[in-house]
Design a protein around this motif. Structure first.
Motif, PDB file in Angstrom:
ATOM      1  N   THR A  93       0.837  -1.201   0.000  1.00 13.93           N
ATOM      2  CA  THR A  93       0.000   0.000   0.000  1.00 13.93           C
ATOM      3  C   THR A  93       0.874   1.254   0.000  1.00 13.93           C
ATOM      4  O   THR A  93       2.077   1.193   0.269  1.00 13.93           O
ATOM      5  CB  THR A  93      -0.902   0.048   1.253  1.00 13.93           C
ATOM      6  N   GLU A  94       0.244   2.398  -0.271  1.00 13.98           N
ATOM      7  CA  GLU A  94       0.895   3.701  -0.129  1.00 13.98           C
ATOM      8  C   GLU A  94      -0.069   4.664   0.541  1.00 13.98           C
ATOM      9  O   GLU A  94      -1.266   4.664   0.226  1.00 13.98           O
ATOM     10  CB  GLU A  94       1.313   4.270  -1.491  1.00 13.98           C
ATOM     11  N   GLU A 144      -8.567  15.065   6.265  1.00 13.82           N
ATOM     12  CA  GLU A 144      -9.156  15.748   5.113  1.00 13.82           C
ATOM     13  C   GLU A 144      -8.368  15.455   3.842  1.00 13.82           C
ATOM     14  O   GLU A 144      -7.203  15.818   3.720  1.00 13.82           O
ATOM     15  CB  GLU A 144      -9.178  17.258   5.383  1.00 13.82           C
ATOM     16  N   GLY A 145      -9.001  14.763   2.906  1.00 16.93           N
ATOM     17  CA  GLY A 145      -8.357  14.474   1.628  1.00 16.93           C
ATOM     18  C   GLY A 145      -7.318  13.372   1.685  1.00 16.93           C
ATOM     19  O   GLY A 145      -6.528  13.227   0.752  1.00 16.93           O
ATOM     20  N   ALA A 146      -7.292  12.578   2.733  1.00 18.82           N
ATOM     21  CA  ALA A 146      -6.294  11.503   2.872  1.00 18.82           C
ATOM     22  C   ALA A 146      -6.853  10.178   2.362  1.00 18.82           C
ATOM     23  O   ALA A 146      -8.047   9.884   2.536  1.00 18.82           O
ATOM     24  CB  ALA A 146      -5.870  11.366   4.329  1.00 18.82           C
ATOM     25  N   ALA A 147      -5.989   9.372   1.736  1.00 21.10           N
ATOM     26  CA  ALA A 147      -6.422   8.083   1.202  1.00 21.10           C
ATOM     27  C   ALA A 147      -5.229   7.144   1.052  1.00 21.10           C
ATOM     28  O   ALA A 147      -4.079   7.585   0.991  1.00 21.10           O
ATOM     29  CB  ALA A 147      -7.120   8.262  -0.148  1.00 21.10           C
ATOM     30  N   VAL A 148      -5.533   5.862   0.980  1.00 21.60           N
ATOM     31  CA  VAL A 148      -4.514   4.820   0.834  1.00 21.60           C
ATOM     32  C   VAL A 148      -4.634   4.171  -0.541  1.00 21.60           C
ATOM     33  O   VAL A 148      -5.724   3.720  -0.926  1.00 21.60           O
ATOM     34  CB  VAL A 148      -4.668   3.746   1.926  1.00 21.60           C
ATOM     35  N   LEU A 149      -3.531   4.124  -1.271  1.00 19.85           N
ATOM     36  CA  LEU A 149      -3.481   3.441  -2.565  1.00 19.85           C
ATOM     37  C   LEU A 149      -3.242   1.950  -2.333  1.00 19.85           C
ATOM     38  O   LEU A 149      -2.330   1.566  -1.591  1.00 19.85           O
ATOM     39  CB  LEU A 149      -2.353   4.008  -3.422  1.00 19.85           C
ATOM     40  N   LEU A 150      -4.060   1.103  -2.966  1.00 21.33           N
ATOM     41  CA  LEU A 150      -3.822  -0.332  -2.942  1.00 21.33           C
ATOM     42  C   LEU A 150      -2.883  -0.658  -4.105  1.00 21.33           C
ATOM     43  O   LEU A 150      -3.266  -0.538  -5.269  1.00 21.33           O
ATOM     44  CB  LEU A 150      -5.132  -1.108  -3.071  1.00 21.33           C
ATOM     45  N   ARG A 151      -1.653  -1.074  -3.781  1.00 17.67           N
ATOM     46  CA  ARG A 151      -0.650  -1.273  -4.833  1.00 17.67           C
ATOM     47  C   ARG A 151      -0.580  -2.708  -5.345  1.00 17.67           C
ATOM     48  O   ARG A 151      -0.413  -2.926  -6.548  1.00 17.67           O
ATOM     49  CB  ARG A 151       0.748  -0.868  -4.335  1.00 17.67           C
ATOM     50  N   SER A 152      -0.663  -3.688  -4.461  1.00 20.97           N
ATOM     51  CA  SER A 152      -0.500  -5.076  -4.905  1.00 20.97           C
ATOM     52  C   SER A 152      -1.314  -6.030  -4.046  1.00 20.97           C
ATOM     53  O   SER A 152      -1.490  -5.817  -2.845  1.00 20.97           O
ATOM     54  CB  SER A 152       0.980  -5.500  -4.851  1.00 20.97           C
TER      55      SER A 152
END
Length: 273
Positions: A93-94, A144-152
């Motif tokens: 994740t990122e 506010e405006g925060a999110a987690v990228l699912l990478r793999s």
């Protein structure tokens, strides 16, 4: 007459044994290793399984970095229109922290039609397109405006369907993808799970096509590598912050950072396995 009754009893026993053998064979077929175990006949079984184990709103309601780490080991589930389910364990994740984060789509606190999902309640999907072709999926967190990228993801169930989805999403024909190639990157993950812009702003705690369930044997802090994010360009100090997290030793991770692993091991921050 006694002899006739005896023959009938023997015949009945033979038919009974044959029936048990057929049932046993079907059970073996349904539990064969590598088979697609997605329930196909009972919508009630699918609903019961989803409701009993689905991650709830309180799981997603945590700070961005904490959520990015907490995702590792959890299971993403995607139900296809034909009823098949795809399961994948999150292994990379990122974190994108919102306003102050120069690499975030919401830097400066700017809210647009494109990034609106990043400002919605934790657990909301934010799907955006890159290069005008590929999609990436994120999950909103606290902040506010925060999110987690699912990478793999590590594919667990429905691998044949994932291969078909990957194959149809690519323009040029290619050889059969290996398991580790199916979801090892944010756009590959979206291709394999059939995630596109239509999933933007969906709620993981309520949606019937995509959700998360708890993983088994979740990793500890010493199993998680923290390193820099990928593909964010020149973002000053933000390009160097350790906001990418992955499971050490997992072959489904998109990019391994051996230097970061050595440094963390030297500080006693990683397990010795």
């Amino acid at each position: 007459m006694p002899r006739k009754r005896k023959l009938l009893a023997q015949l009945s026993a033979l038919q009974s044994n044959s029936s048990f053998s057929q049932i046993s064979a079907l059970e073996n077929l349904n539990t064969t290793t590598g088979a697609d175990c997605s329930p196909k006949s009972s919508k009630y079984f699918v609903t019961e399984k989803k409701d009993s184990s689905q991650l709830k709103a309180d799981f997603f309601n945590q700070p961005c970095v904490s959520l990015a780490k907490s995702f590792l080991g959890q299971i993403l589930v995607r139900k296809l229109p034909d009823g098949r389910e795809l399961w994948g364990r999150i292994v990379e994740t990122e974190a994108y922290l919102g306003g102050e984060d120069e690499a975030s789509h919401s830097k400066g606190g700017k809210q647009t039609q494109r990034n609106a999902a990043m400002f919605m309640k934790p657990g909301t999907l934010y799907v955006y397109q890159i290069y005008g072709i590929y999609f990436c999926v994120n999950v909103s967190s606290q902040g506010e405006g925060a999110a987690v990228l699912l990478r793999s993801l590590e594919p667990l169930q429905g691998l044949d369907a994932m291969r078909e989805l990957r194959r149809t999403s690519r323009k040029a024909p290619s050889k059969l993808l290996k398991d580790w190639q199916l979801c090892n990157g944010p756009s590959r993950l979206c291709q394999a799970f059939g995630i596109d812009k239509a999933f933007d702003q969906r709620d993981l705690t309520q949606d019937t096509d995509i959700w998360m369930v708890p993983g088994q044997d979740l990793p500890g802090e010493q199993d998680v590598v923290a390193t820099t994010r990928i593909g964010i360009g020149n973002r000053g100090e933000w390009a160097q912050k350790p906001l990418r997290f992955y499971l050490r030793g997992n072959k489904f991770v998109s990019v391994v950072d051996k230097k970061a692993e050595r440094e963390m091991a030297a500080k006693g921050l990683l397990s010795c396995s």
